[in-house]
Design an enzyme around this catalytic site. Structure first.
Site, mmCIF file in Angstrom:
data_model
loop_
_atom_site.group_PDB
_atom_site.id
_atom_site.type_symbol
_atom_site.label_atom_id
_atom_site.label_comp_id
_atom_site.label_asym_id
_atom_site.label_seq_id
_atom_site.Cartn_x
_atom_site.Cartn_y
_atom_site.Cartn_z
ATOM 1 N N HIS A 1 -6.650 -13.308 -7.494
ATOM 2 C CA HIS A 1 -7.461 -12.366 -6.725
ATOM 3 C C HIS A 1 -8.886 -12.403 -7.254
ATOM 4 O O HIS A 1 -9.104 -12.620 -8.440
ATOM 5 C CB HIS A 1 -6.888 -10.949 -6.824
ATOM 6 C CG HIS A 1 -7.488 -10.025 -5.811
ATOM 7 N ND1 HIS A 1 -8.725 -9.431 -5.995
ATOM 8 C CD2 HIS A 1 -7.058 -9.627 -4.592
ATOM 9 C CE1 HIS A 1 -9.009 -8.692 -4.926
ATOM 10 N NE2 HIS A 1 -8.024 -8.797 -4.064
ATOM 11 N N LYS B 1 0.853 -1.192 0.000
ATOM 12 C CA LYS B 1 0.000 0.000 0.000
ATOM 13 C C LYS B 1 0.889 1.242 0.000
ATOM 14 O O LYS B 1 2.018 1.157 0.451
ATOM 15 C CB LYS B 1 -0.903 0.011 1.250
ATOM 16 C CG LYS B 1 -1.699 -1.260 1.490
ATOM 17 C CD LYS B 1 -2.870 -1.374 0.562
ATOM 18 C CE LYS B 1 -3.666 -2.651 0.865
ATOM 19 N NZ LYS B 1 -4.765 -2.875 -0.059
#
Length: 465
Positions: free
Chosen positions: A284, A165
């Site tokens: 994902h 992130k």
């Protein structure tokens, strides 16, 4: 004898309560909400018809084939307990309706036009039974759990990951730096965020190169095999394979794909490439909640998980359970078993409508990620067991001292939980105490424990039986 035109009830042809299912049939359990005035038998038969050979009127070309051989059959209907005007309709499909080795074709039939059918207020596919005769036409996961452990030389514990992130906006070099810090600190994997493809601020080739440098440096320092899920998802299949080829040339162990937004055809192509070239494949599930969140319409995630095991992937995100209600825990563990195990018995208390036998298809590692931190480690270790990936994004990068200490805190917490479990201690009851004991000799873990001691995510379960 001329053919008799006109409209007739679906149930006359497609509702067959006496039908005995064959071992080769694909079986589906649909949650059906009929429009007012439509009997459940007609609604169930309509689902069977519209997802197989039927159309709204009798057509003369029906006489040119054997409908009895090819039609879907609604063979059982039961009301849903506690719900008004909702039914589970069980439908059997003959195997010859589907192209071999194609999840795309299977879904086009079973969850195609029928979901827009006017006689139904809502429709949800709750479960599918994939027969061995069909699953044997698929390659499945590129490698599977055991081969992955052997490649990584990591045994007897869950694997640790971290999503880098901020998910968007970092330059390639800073991204590589964040990866290096996490891997150096003790994580097994770091991860591209699912939205990271090849944007103006960080083109894919630059990211891959800086990441490979981070990987080799961290491996040299720690003596452990490391990986980073390089997201190969792209706008075309050709571009996706090009990225996977470059990853292989860099000598990295794993790539990644967003299988729902990328599509099953692209995913299966990538899975085949990965097996042929020794790459692991992380999956994902971006967009899954659009499909599986509403409890009366869409497709349950356990079906999307089964489809992924057929199409191919070595890891897939599977929720976390922690901090949610018990009912959701059972349902989540139901599809986690369907991902990992060879044989799973029917168990309605866990949402498993059919016994599933996977024969030789390898297992998939479930990935727990989203809002988890060191205090969750005992519960995650107990719930998911060794064959899982525990992924802490903010729970690594949010450490007050930085990424590497955040990684150290997670690794120490995990090793403490695994050791305690192996000594016979009860993680569910003694979890907090185990973490506190470990934090006495790890200042990194102590700092993590302090910063996240009050954080909880408690909401009502969306998904009930």
């Amino acid at each position: 004898v001329g053919f008799k035109a006109g409209v007739k009830d679906y149930k006359l042809t497609y509702y067959t309560p006496d039908y005995e299912t064959l071992d080769t049939d694909i079986l589906a359990a649909f949650r059906v909400t009929p429009q007012p005035g439509v009997p459940p038998e007609e609604a169930g038969a309509a689902v069977a018809a519209e997802s197989s050979t039927g159309t709204w009127t009798t057509v003369w070309t029906d006489g040119l084939t054997s409908l009895d051989r090819y039609k879907g059959r609604c063979y059982h209907i039961e009301p849903v307990a506690g719900e008004e005007n909702q039914y589970i309709a069980y439908v059997a499909y003959p195997l010859d309706l589907f192209e071999e080795g194609s999840v795309t074709n299977m879904f086009t039939s079973i969850v195609g036009n029928v979901f827009g059918f006017k006689a139904l207020r809502a429709l949800r596919l709750e479960d599918l039974r994939i027969p061995p005769a069909y699953s044997k036409t698929f390659q499945g996961p590129p490698h599977g759990i055991q081969v992955e452990r052997d490649k990584l030389n990591k045994y007897g514990r869950p694997l640790l990951g971290c999503t880098i992130k901020p998910k968007l906006g970092l330059s390639a070099k800073n991204y590589g730096r964040a990866v290096y810090e996490c891997l150096r600190g003790g994580l097994d994997f770091t991860k591209d965020d699912e939205n990271v493809n090849s944007q103006p601020f960080m083109r894919w080739r630059d990211r891959f190169v800086f990441f490979a440098e981070a990987l080799y440096k961290a491996q040299a320092e720690t003596g452990e095999i490391k990986g980073h899920y390089l997201n190969a998802t792209a706008g075309t299949c050709e571009e996706m394979i090009k990225r996977a080829v470059f990853a292989r040339e860099l000598g990295v162990p794993i790539v990644m794909h967003d299988y729902l937004t990328g599509g099953f055809t692209a995913n299966t192509s990538l899975a085949h490439y990965c097996r042929d070239n020794g790459l692991l494949l992380h999956i994902h599930r971006a967009m899954h909640a659009v499909i599986d969140r509403q409890k009366n319409h869409g497709i349950h995630f356990r079906v999307l998980a089964k489809a992924l095991r057929l199409s191919g992937g070595d890891h897939i995100h599977a929720g976390t359970v922690v901090g949610k209600l018990e009912g959701e825990r059972d349902i989540t563990l139901g599809f986690v078993d369907l991902l990992r195990d060879d044989y799973v018995e029917k168990d309605r208390s866990r949402g498993i409508y059919f016994t599933q036998f996977w024969v030789s298809i390898p297992g998939v590692l479930p990935v727990a990620s989203g809002g988890i931190h060191v205090w969750h480690m005992p519960a995650l270790t107990e719930i998911f067991g060794d064959d899982s990936v525990l992924q802490f994004g903010g729970g690594t990068l949010g450490h007050p001292w930085g990424n590497a200490p955040g990684a150290v805190a997670n690794r120490v917490a995990l090793e403490a939980c695994v050791q305690a479990r192996n000594e016979g201690r009860d993680l569910a009851r003694e979890g907090n105490e185990i973490i506190r004991e470990a934090s006495k000799w790890s200042t990194e873990l102590a700092a993590a424990c302090e910063i996240w001691k009050e954080i909880k995510f408690v909401f009502e379960a969306m998904d009930t039986l």
